[in-house]
Design an enzyme around this catalytic site. Structure first.
Site, PDB file in Angstrom:
ATOM      1  N   CYS A 130       0.843  -1.193   0.000  1.00 11.33           N
ATOM      2  CA  CYS A 130       0.000   0.000   0.000  1.00 11.33           C
ATOM      3  C   CYS A 130       0.883   1.249   0.000  1.00 11.33           C
ATOM      4  O   CYS A 130       1.173   1.834   1.043  1.00 11.33           O
ATOM      5  CB  CYS A 130      -0.939   0.003   1.215  1.00 11.33           C
ATOM      6  SG  CYS A 130      -2.151   1.348   1.170  1.00 11.33           S
ATOM      7  N   THR A 386     -26.252   2.184  11.117  1.00  9.96           N
ATOM      8  CA  THR A 386     -27.324   1.930  10.150  1.00  9.96           C
ATOM      9  C   THR A 386     -28.123   3.199   9.935  1.00  9.96           C
ATOM     10  O   THR A 386     -28.243   4.037  10.835  1.00  9.96           O
ATOM     11  CB  THR A 386     -28.257   0.798  10.615  1.00  9.96           C
ATOM     12  OG1 THR A 386     -29.253   0.565   9.605  1.00  9.96           O
ATOM     13  CG2 THR A 386     -28.948   1.159  11.924  1.00  9.96           C
ATOM     14  N   TYR A 387     -28.618   3.338   8.725  1.00 13.22           N
ATOM     15  CA  TYR A 387     -29.527   4.434   8.394  1.00 13.22           C
ATOM     16  C   TYR A 387     -30.895   3.863   8.020  1.00 13.22           C
ATOM     17  O   TYR A 387     -31.743   4.555   7.496  1.00 13.22           O
ATOM     18  CB  TYR A 387     -28.954   5.261   7.233  1.00 13.22           C
ATOM     19  CG  TYR A 387     -27.544   5.754   7.517  1.00 13.22           C
ATOM     20  CD1 TYR A 387     -27.322   6.906   8.269  1.00 13.22           C
ATOM     21  CD2 TYR A 387     -26.424   5.039   7.074  1.00 13.22           C
ATOM     22  CE1 TYR A 387     -26.044   7.345   8.553  1.00 13.22           C
ATOM     23  CE2 TYR A 387     -25.136   5.470   7.346  1.00 13.22           C
ATOM     24  CZ  TYR A 387     -24.950   6.625   8.084  1.00 13.22           C
ATOM     25  OH  TYR A 387     -23.665   7.054   8.381  1.00 13.22           O
ATOM     26  N   ASN A 388     -31.039   2.542   8.266  1.00 10.12           N
ATOM     27  CA  ASN A 388     -32.289   1.820   7.967  1.00 10.12           C
ATOM     28  C   ASN A 388     -32.698   1.975   6.506  1.00 10.12           C
ATOM     29  O   ASN A 388     -33.875   2.122   6.181  1.00 10.12           O
ATOM     30  CB  ASN A 388     -33.420   2.293   8.892  1.00 10.12           C
ATOM     31  CG  ASN A 388     -33.104   2.029  10.352  1.00 10.12           C
ATOM     32  OD1 ASN A 388     -32.921   2.956  11.136  1.00 10.12           O
ATOM     33  ND2 ASN A 388     -33.012   0.764  10.719  1.00 10.12           N
ATOM     34  N   THR A 389     -31.687   1.936   5.628  1.00  8.36           N
ATOM     35  CA  THR A 389     -31.969   1.993   4.188  1.00  8.36           C
ATOM     36  C   THR A 389     -31.230   0.859   3.475  1.00  8.36           C
ATOM     37  O   THR A 389     -30.206   0.374   3.959  1.00  8.36           O
ATOM     38  CB  THR A 389     -31.510   3.326   3.576  1.00  8.36           C
ATOM     39  OG1 THR A 389     -30.086   3.464   3.753  1.00  8.36           O
ATOM     40  CG2 THR A 389     -32.207   4.507   4.227  1.00  8.36           C
ATOM     41  N   THR A 398     -31.410  -3.665   8.882  1.00  6.52           N
ATOM     42  CA  THR A 398     -30.266  -4.276   8.173  1.00  6.52           C
ATOM     43  C   THR A 398     -29.370  -5.093   9.097  1.00  6.52           C
ATOM     44  O   THR A 398     -28.299  -5.525   8.680  1.00  6.52           O
ATOM     45  CB  THR A 398     -29.422  -3.182   7.492  1.00  6.52           C
ATOM     46  OG1 THR A 398     -28.896  -2.291   8.508  1.00  6.52           O
ATOM     47  CG2 THR A 398     -30.245  -2.384   6.494  1.00  6.52           C
ATOM     48  N   GLU A 463     -23.235   3.369   0.789  1.00  6.13           N
ATOM     49  CA  GLU A 463     -23.489   2.036   1.343  1.00  6.13           C
ATOM     50  C   GLU A 463     -22.304   1.107   1.102  1.00  6.13           C
ATOM     51  O   GLU A 463     -21.989   0.252   1.937  1.00  6.13           O
ATOM     52  CB  GLU A 463     -24.777   1.463   0.730  1.00  6.13           C
ATOM     53  CG  GLU A 463     -26.023   2.214   1.205  1.00  6.13           C
ATOM     54  CD  GLU A 463     -27.288   1.816   0.459  1.00  6.13           C
ATOM     55  OE1 GLU A 463     -28.296   1.514   1.128  1.00  6.13           O
ATOM     56  OE2 GLU A 463     -27.273   1.816  -0.790  1.00  6.13           O
TER      57      GLU A 463
END
EC number: 1.11.1.-
Length: 492
Positions: A130, A386-389, A398, A463
């Protein structure tokens, strides 16, 4: 406005690096700058990431007041806003924890001197070739007074750091092979020995930079403008093309304009999301109706562990490390090998016997105060974030998917949770996703944009960055579990 000022300072500073080399055939800018002999570098990339459109990252960074504060704090601490920070901007809660932990590891009071910390970062990043992280920490190493001679190769560093090379190698590629003998060899090396506190600090740094190398490759982080591969002196043109490109081999189509995932229709990727949502609903219903026996759960773990050995990319090929990176570590041929290949059997690591929460956390906190707390907070934020999407869907739980990703990574390292049904992994993670996960975690230097594009094709870039946060934290925890268990066995 403070953010604008710091950003301008960072840009100005990046243009003043005297070692920048350019194309003599193209020259630099025109007009007064050329007459004065000033050669102005231009960024070669398209923003912080080769995989994510720059406008998406800038849009996120410009709309959140919390991010302005984080950027200002990051610049104040590091003297720069690096591209990793700019990509993590999608998830400010995690970024804040990450920056706080990294700042503590590198700059606050601790067992190791500052130049040792950056040199260990170089050693860890170099194991995965790297160059992005190596370049950053070479500059930091010199800035805190490190001896430039050490940068000629690991063999020119103090014997104490050379001795750390074996642990670095095994931890990066095959952590399940770490034993208390590795620990004993470092703690009982006479005048070159490590103290327990120093060793824990070093182990945390190694695991931090192994996993950060995974994030760097997994998100396609672009080189910084002042580093090799991050700039050019060639002026922009209408065609963005220059005759010297032919001799330099830089005449390929812009990577950001290619869709390596193939000709996948929007409707196909839409149905993939719907199918995943349906599988999650079905699995939840099965959970509610019946629970598998312990024998069945153990059998499913062994099946998943065995199957993970056969997950590899069709693009898989050896990557030869460049000399400027490989000189920072020994045994360049040593790399990842699947857990149980060639008849080698390694006992399963049962989390019920040794886990981070009950064992690793307290050991780190005892020998390196406050760091256990910082790492634990970072693990929990990544795991529970989480953004619940999911793609175009909202109000989605999720947790099942996040747990499957985390446990699949640990499964690849032989780590088993007795209370988890590993049959869920094959239901939730398709082959292209597994290929991406395994490559990012085990051989990140082989990640390609094709791999990034080919999984979760209907999901947002934010995401996919979220996925990478799960990958690097699960990997870091897996490495820590093996190393800290070995330290615990040495101590008892």
């Amino acid at each position: 406005m403070r953010l604008a000022t710091t950003a301008n300072e960072a840009y100005t500073a990046s243009l003043s690096v005297p070692e920048l080399l350019g194309c003599k055939q193209c020259g630099g800018g025109r007009g007064q700058d050329e007459e004065l002999g000033i050669r102005i570098p231009r960024p070669l990339g398209h923003g912080p990431s080769r995989f994510i459109p720059e406008k998406e990252i800038l849009q996120v960074g410009g709309e959140d007041a919390q991010m302005h504060t984080l950027f200002a704090d990051s610049f104040a601490a590091l003297g720069r806003l690096d591209n990793i920070t700019l990509v993590m901007v999608f998830h400010p809660q995690y970024l804040e924890s990450f920056l706080k932990t990294q700042h503590y590891l590198l700059q606050m009071d601790g067992p190791l001197p500052l130049h040792y910390r950056h040199y260990i970062g170089i050693m860890a990043a170099a194991r995965h070739q790297c160059s992005y992280l190596v370049n950053l920490h070479v500059n930091d190493f010199l800035h805190v007074g490190g001896d430039p001679k050490w940068l000629n190769g690991l063999e020119t560093a103090p014997q104490k750091l050379q001795n750390l090379g074996e642990l670095n190698k095994v931890l990066a590629h095959r952590p399940w092979l770490i034993t208390k003998e590795h620990i004993e060899g470092l703690l009982k090396a006479e005048e070159h020995s490590w103290s327990l506190a120093e060793l824990v600090h070093a182990v945390v740094l190694l695991t931090h930079y192994h996993s950060l190398a995974s994030f760097t490759f997994g998100c396609g982080i672009s080189p910084e403008i002042h580093c090799d591969g991050g700039h050019t002196f060639r002026p922009p043109s209408v065609s963005n093309y220059c005759i010297c490109d032919i001799t330099n081999g830089n005449h390929s189509v812009d990577e950001m304009q290619v869709n390596p995932a193939g000709n996948v229709s929007v409707s196909d990727s839409f149905f993939e999301v719907e199918a995943l949502m349906e599988k999650m609903r079905q699995l939840q219903e099965c959970r509610d109706e019946e629970e598998a026996s312990q024998e069945e759960m153990a059998s499913r773990f062994e099946i998943e562990k065995r199957e993970s050995m056969f997950v590899f990319s069709s693009d898989d090929e050896e990557v030869t490390p460049a000399r400027d990176v490989s000189r920072h570590f020994e045994d360049t041929s040593y790399g990842y090998k699947d857990f149980s290949r060639h008849g080698m059997h390694v006992p399963t690591f049962r989390v019920q016997d040794y886990c981070w929460e009950d064992h690793g956390y307290s050991l780190v906190n005892r020998l390196y105060p406050d760091v256990g707390q910082l790492i634990d907070e970072k693990f929990h934020i990544a795991y529970n974030l989480t953004y619940n999407t999911m793609a175009m869907h909202k109000d989605v739980d999720t947790s099942m998917l996040r747990r499957a990703i985390w446990n699949y990574i640990h499964c690849m390292f032989g780590i088993r949770y007795d209370d988890y049904d590993y049959g869920e992994i094959n239901q939730l993670l398709d082959r292209s996703f597994k290929v991406y996960i395994k490559t990012v975690v085990c051989t990140p230097e082989k990640v390609t944009k094709r791999m990034y594009d080919s999984f979760w094709r209907q999901f947002k870039h934010s995401e996919k960055v979220h996925v990478n946060l799960l990958l690097i934290e699960a990997r870091m925890q897996a490495e820590l579990l093996y190393a800290l268990r070995a330290i615990t066995r040495y101590m008892t």
